[in-house]
Design a protein around this motif. Structure first.
Motif, PDB file in Angstrom:
ATOM      1  N   ILE A 208      91.304 121.420  -0.853  1.00 44.98           N
ATOM      2  CA  ILE A 208      89.970 120.952  -0.461  1.00 44.98           C
ATOM      3  C   ILE A 208      90.145 119.777   0.488  1.00 44.98           C
ATOM      4  CG2 ILE A 208      87.834 119.886  -1.264  1.00 44.98           C
ATOM      5  CD1 ILE A 208      88.188 121.398  -3.890  1.00 44.98           C
ATOM      6  N   ASP A 209      89.409 119.799   1.586  1.00 43.50           N
ATOM      7  CA  ASP A 209      89.458 118.746   2.595  1.00 43.50           C
ATOM      8  C   ASP A 209      88.025 118.413   2.997  1.00 43.50           C
ATOM      9  OD1 ASP A 209      89.962 117.013   4.642  1.00 43.50           O
ATOM     10  OD2 ASP A 209      91.128 118.404   5.867  1.00 43.50           O
ATOM     11  N   ILE A 210      87.565 117.218   2.623  1.00 46.46           N
ATOM     12  CA  ILE A 210      86.190 116.802   2.906  1.00 46.46           C
ATOM     13  C   ILE A 210      86.219 115.462   3.632  1.00 46.46           C
ATOM     14  CG2 ILE A 210      83.947 116.180   1.921  1.00 46.46           C
ATOM     15  CD1 ILE A 210      84.664 117.937  -0.485  1.00 46.46           C
ATOM     16  N   GLY A 211      85.527 115.373   4.755  1.00 42.50           N
ATOM     17  CA  GLY A 211      85.484 114.134   5.511  1.00 42.50           C
ATOM     18  C   GLY A 211      84.086 113.846   6.038  1.00 42.50           C
ATOM     19  N   ARG A 212      83.658 112.594   5.890  1.00 45.48           N
ATOM     20  CA  ARG A 212      82.337 112.178   6.385  1.00 45.48           C
ATOM     21  C   ARG A 212      82.414 110.753   6.913  1.00 45.48           C
ATOM     22  NH1 ARG A 212      81.708 116.773   5.410  1.00 45.48           N
ATOM     23  NH2 ARG A 212      79.940 117.852   4.432  1.00 45.48           N
ATOM     24  N   ARG A 213      81.641 110.491   7.960  1.00 45.81           N
ATOM     25  CA  ARG A 213      81.436 109.123   8.431  1.00 45.81           C
ATOM     26  C   ARG A 213      79.993 108.743   8.137  1.00 45.81           C
ATOM     27  NH1 ARG A 213      85.996 107.447  10.279  1.00 45.81           N
ATOM     28  NH2 ARG A 213      85.069 105.354  10.303  1.00 45.81           N
ATOM     29  N   PHE A 214      79.806 107.478   7.790  1.00 47.85           N
ATOM     30  CA  PHE A 214      78.471 107.023   7.434  1.00 47.85           C
ATOM     31  C   PHE A 214      78.333 105.553   7.793  1.00 47.85           C
ATOM     32  CE2 PHE A 214      81.364 107.010   3.854  1.00 47.85           C
ATOM     33  CZ  PHE A 214      81.233 105.737   3.304  1.00 47.85           C
ATOM     34  N   GLY A 215      77.147 105.015   7.580  1.00 48.17           N
ATOM     35  CA  GLY A 215      76.888 103.632   7.966  1.00 48.17           C
ATOM     36  C   GLY A 215      76.474 103.541   9.423  1.00 48.17           C
ATOM     37  N   LYS A 216      76.234 102.327   9.893  1.00 46.84           N
ATOM     38  CA  LYS A 216      75.807 102.087  11.265  1.00 46.84           C
ATOM     39  C   LYS A 216      76.874 102.551  12.248  1.00 46.84           C
ATOM     40  CE  LYS A 216      74.201  98.415  14.348  1.00 46.84           C
ATOM     41  NZ  LYS A 216      73.969  96.949  14.477  1.00 46.84           N
ATOM     42  N   ASN A 217      76.466 103.468  13.143  1.00 43.65           N
ATOM     43  CA  ASN A 217      77.370 104.024  14.156  1.00 43.65           C
ATOM     44  C   ASN A 217      78.626 104.660  13.540  1.00 43.65           C
ATOM     45  OD1 ASN A 217      75.694 103.092  16.307  1.00 43.65           O
ATOM     46  ND2 ASN A 217      76.636 101.052  16.123  1.00 43.65           N
ATOM     47  N   GLY A 218      78.506 105.141  12.292  1.00 44.72           N
ATOM     48  CA  GLY A 218      79.636 105.803  11.638  1.00 44.72           C
ATOM     49  C   GLY A 218      80.803 104.882  11.384  1.00 44.72           C
ATOM     50  N   GLU A 219      80.506 103.601  11.084  1.00 41.14           N
ATOM     51  CA  GLU A 219      81.590 102.630  10.932  1.00 41.14           C
ATOM     52  C   GLU A 219      82.450 102.879   9.693  1.00 41.14           C
ATOM     53  OE1 GLU A 219      80.077  98.710  10.466  1.00 41.14           O
ATOM     54  OE2 GLU A 219      78.464  99.314   9.119  1.00 41.14           O
ATOM     55  N   TRP A 220      81.914 103.547   8.679  1.00 42.88           N
ATOM     56  CA  TRP A 220      82.673 103.870   7.475  1.00 42.88           C
ATOM     57  C   TRP A 220      83.078 105.346   7.484  1.00 42.88           C
ATOM     58  CZ3 TRP A 220      84.264 100.368   3.901  1.00 42.88           C
ATOM     59  CH2 TRP A 220      83.647  99.106   3.922  1.00 42.88           C
ATOM     60  N   GLY A 221      84.262 105.624   6.983  1.00 40.51           N
ATOM     61  CA  GLY A 221      84.711 107.005   6.886  1.00 40.51           C
ATOM     62  C   GLY A 221      85.422 107.263   5.573  1.00 40.51           C
ATOM     63  N   LEU A 222      85.186 108.441   5.001  1.00 45.43           N
ATOM     64  CA  LEU A 222      85.841 108.838   3.745  1.00 45.43           C
ATOM     65  C   LEU A 222      86.410 110.232   3.910  1.00 45.43           C
ATOM     66  CD1 LEU A 222      86.500 108.264   0.750  1.00 45.43           C
ATOM     67  CD2 LEU A 222      84.291 109.310   0.170  1.00 45.43           C
ATOM     68  N   ARG A 223      87.699 110.380   3.631  1.00 48.48           N
ATOM     69  CA  ARG A 223      88.374 111.690   3.681  1.00 48.48           C
ATOM     70  C   ARG A 223      88.995 111.937   2.314  1.00 48.48           C
ATOM     71  NH1 ARG A 223      90.407 114.279   8.534  1.00 48.48           N
ATOM     72  NH2 ARG A 223      90.982 116.423   7.957  1.00 48.48           N
ATOM     73  N   VAL A 224      88.687 113.059   1.704  1.00 50.93           N
ATOM     74  CA  VAL A 224      89.218 113.430   0.393  1.00 50.93           C
ATOM     75  C   VAL A 224      90.021 114.716   0.526  1.00 50.93           C
ATOM     76  CG1 VAL A 224      88.663 114.048  -1.987  1.00 50.93           C
ATOM     77  CG2 VAL A 224      87.274 112.337  -0.792  1.00 50.93           C
ATOM     78  N   ASN A 225      91.247 114.685   0.022  1.00 46.15           N
ATOM     79  CA  ASN A 225      92.120 115.856   0.035  1.00 46.15           C
ATOM     80  C   ASN A 225      92.649 116.119  -1.365  1.00 46.15           C
ATOM     81  OD1 ASN A 225      92.730 114.532   3.014  1.00 46.15           O
ATOM     82  ND2 ASN A 225      92.696 116.761   3.044  1.00 46.15           N
ATOM     83  N   ALA A 226      92.596 117.365  -1.783  1.00 43.24           N
ATOM     84  CA  ALA A 226      93.072 117.738  -3.117  1.00 43.24           C
ATOM     85  C   ALA A 226      93.858 119.035  -3.036  1.00 43.24           C
ATOM     86  CB  ALA A 226      91.902 117.887  -4.083  1.00 43.24           C
ATOM     87  N   GLU A 227      94.848 119.162  -3.928  1.00 38.79           N
ATOM     88  CA  GLU A 227      95.694 120.350  -3.959  1.00 38.79           C
ATOM     89  C   GLU A 227      95.901 120.803  -5.394  1.00 38.79           C
ATOM     90  OE1 GLU A 227     100.209 121.709  -2.585  1.00 38.79           O
ATOM     91  OE2 GLU A 227      99.824 119.617  -3.115  1.00 38.79           O
ATOM     92  N   TYR A 228      95.899 122.115  -5.581  1.00 38.24           N
ATOM     93  CA  TYR A 228      96.345 122.712  -6.839  1.00 38.24           C
ATOM     94  C   TYR A 228      97.216 123.908  -6.476  1.00 38.24           C
ATOM     95  CZ  TYR A 228      96.570 124.796 -11.445  1.00 38.24           C
ATOM     96  OH  TYR A 228      97.034 125.309 -12.637  1.00 38.24           O
ATOM     97  N   MET A 229      98.487 123.856  -6.850  1.00 38.02           N
ATOM     98  CA  MET A 229      99.436 124.924  -6.541  1.00 38.02           C
ATOM     99  C   MET A 229     100.169 125.330  -7.799  1.00 38.02           C
ATOM    100  SD  MET A 229     102.941 124.752  -4.293  1.00 38.02           S
ATOM    101  CE  MET A 229     102.173 124.370  -2.735  1.00 38.02           C
ATOM    102  N   ASP A 230     100.414 126.625  -7.949  1.00 34.30           N
ATOM    103  CA  ASP A 230     101.122 127.107  -9.125  1.00 34.30           C
ATOM    104  C   ASP A 230     101.688 128.486  -8.822  1.00 34.30           C
ATOM    105  OD1 ASP A 230     102.050 127.068 -11.746  1.00 34.30           O
ATOM    106  OD2 ASP A 230     100.300 128.131 -12.502  1.00 34.30           O
ATOM    107  N   GLY A 231     102.920 128.737  -9.293  1.00 33.00           N
ATOM    108  CA  GLY A 231     103.437 130.092  -9.191  1.00 33.00           C
ATOM    109  C   GLY A 231     104.850 130.183  -8.662  1.00 33.00           C
ATOM    110  N   GLY A 232     105.355 131.425  -8.642  1.00 29.16           N
ATOM    111  CA  GLY A 232     106.749 131.689  -8.326  1.00 29.16           C
ATOM    112  C   GLY A 232     107.078 131.620  -6.852  1.00 29.16           C
ATOM    113  N   LEU A 233     108.296 131.130  -6.566  1.00 28.34           N
ATOM    114  CA  LEU A 233     108.799 131.053  -5.201  1.00 28.34           C
ATOM    115  C   LEU A 233     109.475 132.376  -4.833  1.00 28.34           C
ATOM    116  CD1 LEU A 233     110.386 127.488  -5.443  1.00 28.34           C
ATOM    117  CD2 LEU A 233     108.098 128.092  -4.639  1.00 28.34           C
ATOM    118  N   SER A 234     109.979 132.454  -3.604  1.00 30.15           N
ATOM    119  CA  SER A 234     110.676 133.674  -3.184  1.00 30.15           C
ATOM    120  C   SER A 234     111.973 133.873  -3.947  1.00 30.15           C
ATOM    121  CB  SER A 234     110.945 133.628  -1.678  1.00 30.15           C
ATOM    122  OG  SER A 234     111.688 132.473  -1.337  1.00 30.15           O
ATOM    123  N   LEU A 235     112.534 132.792  -4.504  1.00 29.96           N
ATOM    124  CA  LEU A 235     113.708 132.891  -5.368  1.00 29.96           C
ATOM    125  C   LEU A 235     113.265 133.352  -6.750  1.00 29.96           C
ATOM    126  CD1 LEU A 235     116.735 132.329  -5.976  1.00 29.96           C
ATOM    127  CD2 LEU A 235     116.037 130.000  -6.607  1.00 29.96           C
TER     128      LEU A 235
END
Length: 728
Positions: A208-235
């Protein structure tokens, strides 16, 4: 690789390089091409094609044009990661698009790679300019990365003081360069992205990748990144499980910028043991390693695992005092805990492939790192000379806990064969040997001053860090202080705006290495003295027709620190002179034609030992370092929706030394190929990008050398990766 293949590889890369020198373009055209739609959205500072940026970080002096930096610099973009990254593989898989870097492992159980022949890992990475937040098992997850600034050159004196950790026991090796990871920030355009990946034999990831700018002239910014991975490799039998959540909060005011990045990570790799060591019998008269086994062969027992969890954060602030001067502050902290259960760091086998003298290993470990820096930067004129000045004071502190034990499982012996598989004793049991105990503590305090003097077509970089180091071995009862000055200087001359001649030099100190707290070492917990390392580079950079070409000569030395065999199937860690690395490097990046983008290069490396004990090994090869290596990545975009991606990675033969018999054994050369395709479309009104990639296309089995080490890795089998990104 035969001679014809060598000449073919060199011819291809030199032909690409010549394009940049032959096609006409004015200096004004060179760095200001109109970028296509994808590049504009990703990075406005990128070269045409979007894989590499035209600016990078020059330590405490801030971002500069790559042409103005007096050493080799390559800044990879998000697009490079999107094309070549598989999150189930080590980040080194992408880093090796830089010709100075070669991956030392294909398993996510490690992060090792070499730069100009010298081994490195996650310890050597910086995050938003903050050092020492990662270690041998961890690197920044690729989904949080905005760009990667790769410095393969003399820059130690412009970054402030830091640790020079290397490995789980934090033995010291001065790095031949730095890798600075810059995290994603919110953009002017809102971002809501969901990505699914599938690779190997059942490894599924969600992002999940969520990004927003807010405040006057977009002076504030928040970016959130999340990962969930599970399972077998090629080995078969190996798997990777990863969960993390990170956020990046930034503020852009009229006179200040602030960036806060923080998050939690949880990573486990089950199986994937890929390190080996060759221990032939005295009867062996061969001069090469036994052939690499089927890379699908699994050498793990059912409980093999490596686990770490923790948190990290960085804080960066810059405040303008007037038009010419500003002050800045940087802070970072990480805390991690985990454990490891496997069959030792490297499985030993003889000339027939039989495993011999291997023990089971368990570790509980924990680490904490804290870094703080404050400084000022500004511009002044002295006559016709412009000074770009910076002064910083910083403090770096780290503490490490470990409890390690090596033993024969359940009193038995680890048996088996390289080609048939490993055999563990029946009913082996893991021991509960207690929590991690304090091993060492280190504090570095320093002051750094830097000045770039600009006069006409020339600029001179002068920088130095005065470092006070206090190291305490908490198990061996030995401590020491080490005061030293780390100078860095360089000169750049630009007869025209798109051509630069440069030279640079730096010096650095390793800190005293701590021998592992392990009974198999005769000098366990011993502290080895610091060693000075020097690095020099001269080169030329040329930007033309959308292509940036760098050609350089480098000369590096480092401590020759390694393990030798001791009686009773034990080891002793020793210092024995220095390793000297001299070489030539060619790097090419940019757009070859309207639909073709290239990245890659070629490196020649002459690595030898000097000042060894009684001169016995002077002039000998440095183990694991190949003389020739190269990489060529290509993207073909027939239209705005389709893209085809290919990459070839070549390593020439290298050699290792059997420290017991002084034999010389060849690690054969290898070439691997990756091939993929991506397609952009819409499902109803939702933009979607589908990608498919095949790594190690020919399913080649090969040994992987590790710079400065007698151990070596085994390749992973062919790996397929599919992904779908939905921009909501």
């Amino acid at each position: 690789m035969n001679v014809n293949k060598k000449f073919l590889a060199m011819a291809v890369l030199c032909t690409i390089a010549s394009v940049g020198f032959v096609l006409p373009a004015s200096a004004e055209e060179t760095m200001t091409h109109d970028l296509d739609e994808v590049i504009v959205e990703a990075d406005r500072d990128a070269l045409p094609g979007g894989l590499v940026r035209t600016t990078a970080k020059l330590g405490i002096l801030g971002d500069k044009s790559v042409l103005d930096i007096p050493y080799s610099e390559m800044s990879m973009t998000q697009k490079t990661l999107a094309l070549f990254d598989d999150p189930s593989q080590p980040l080194a898989n992408v880093l090796q698009n830089n010709p100075s870097i070669r991956s030392s492992t294909s398993s996510p159980m490690y992060t090792d790679f070499s730069m100009r022949g010298i081994n490195m890992n996650g310890n050597h990475m910086m995050l938003n300019g903050i050092p020492s937040l990662f270690y041998q098992f961890t690197t920044p997850p690729s989904h949080i990365i905005d760009r990667i600034d790769i410095t393969s050159g003399p820059n130690a004196g412009v970054n402030g003081v830091s640790m020079s950790n290397n490995g789980t026991n934090s033995g010291a090796t001065p790095a031949p360069g730095t890798i600075n990871i810059v995290t994603k920030k919110a953009t002017a355009k809102p971002i809501t992205s969901y990505t699914q990946t599938f690779s190997g034999r059942g490894n599924a990831g969600e992002y999940i990748d969520i990004g927003r700018r807010f405040g006057k002239n977009g002076e504030w910014g928040l970016r959130v990144n999340a990962e969930y991975m599970d399972g077998g490799l090629s080995l078969p039998g190996a798997e990777k499980n990863e969960k993390n959540l990170f956020f990046n909060l930034d503020h852009k005011g009229e006179k200040s910028t602030t960036n806060l990045f923080a998050g939690y990570f949880d990573l486990r790799v089950n199986g994937g043991q890929r390190w080996f060591q060759f221990k032939p019998t005295t009867a062996y008269k061969g001069d090469s390693l036994p052939g690499a086994p089927d890379s699908k062969k699994n050498y793990d027992f059912s409980g093999t695992t490596k686990y770490v969890h923790g948190y990290l954060m960085t804080l960066n602030h810059e405040q303008k005092m007037n038009e010419d001067w500003s002050w800045f502050a940087n802070f970072g902290q990480s805390r991690r805990s985990g454990n490891k259960d496997n069959q030792g760091s490297a499985l030993k086998f003889d000339e027939n492939g039989n495993f011999t003298g291997n023990q089971f290993n368990q570790q509980n470990e924990s680490g904490k790192n804290v870094y703080a820096q404050i400084g000022i930067a500004g511009k002044v004129m002295t006559g016709a000379v412009k000074h770009n000045l910076a002064l910083a004071v910083d403090r770096s502190w780290a503490k490490y806990w470990n409890n390690s034990k090596s033993y024969d499982p359940n009193g038995g012996t680890i048996l088996g064969n390289l080609y048939d598989g490993i055999i563990f004793p029946d009913n082996y049991q893991l021991e509960n040997f207690g929590s991690a105990k304090p091993q060492w503590e280190e504090t570095n305090v320093g002051i750094t001053i830097a000045d770039t003097l600009e006069y006409g077509k020339a600029s001179l970089l002068l920088a130095a860090s005065r470092k006070h180091e206090n190291f305490e071995n908490l198990t061996g009862g030995k401590s020491f202080t080490n005061n030293n000055t780390l100078p860095t200087y360089g000169i750049t001359y630009k007869p025209v705006d798109n051509l630069a001649f440069y030279a640079g030099h730096t010096e650095s100190f390793s800190r005293g290495a701590v021998v592992k707290n392990d009974d198999k070492y005769t000098n366990k917990n011993a502290t080895l003295d610091p060693v000075k390392s020097k690095q020099t580079e001269i080169g030329i950079k040329y930007a033309n027709a959308g292509i940036l070409t760098t050609f350089s000569y480098f000369d590096i030395d480092e401590a020759n620190r390694y393990d030798i065999d001791a009686p009773g199937n034990k080891l002793t860690t020793v210092d024995d002179g220095k390793n000297r690395y001299k070489g030539l490097e060619l790097t090419v990046n940019g757009k070859l034609a309207s639909k073709w983008t290239a990245t890659g290069g070629l490196m020649y490396l002459n690595a030898k030992r000097e000042n060894t004990k009684e001169g016995l090994k002077d002039g000998m090869f440095v183990t694991g370092a190949a003389k020739w290596s190269g990489v060529l990545g290509l993207e073909y975009t027939p239209d705005k929706n389709w893209g085809i991606v290919g990459r070839a990675v070549w390593n020439d033969k290298a050699f290792i030394e059997d420290t017991g018999s002084k034999g010389k054994y060849e690690i054969p050369s290898y070439v691997t190929f990756d091939l993929g395709v991506h397609y952009k479309t819409k499902i109803n009104t939702v933009p979607v990008k589908f990608s498919a990639m095949c790594y190690n296309l020919t399913d080649k089995d090969y040994w992987m050398g590790r710079g400065g080490s007698s151990t070596f890795g085994l390749s992973m089998p062919r790996t397929f990766m599919f992904s779908a990104q939905f921009d909501l």
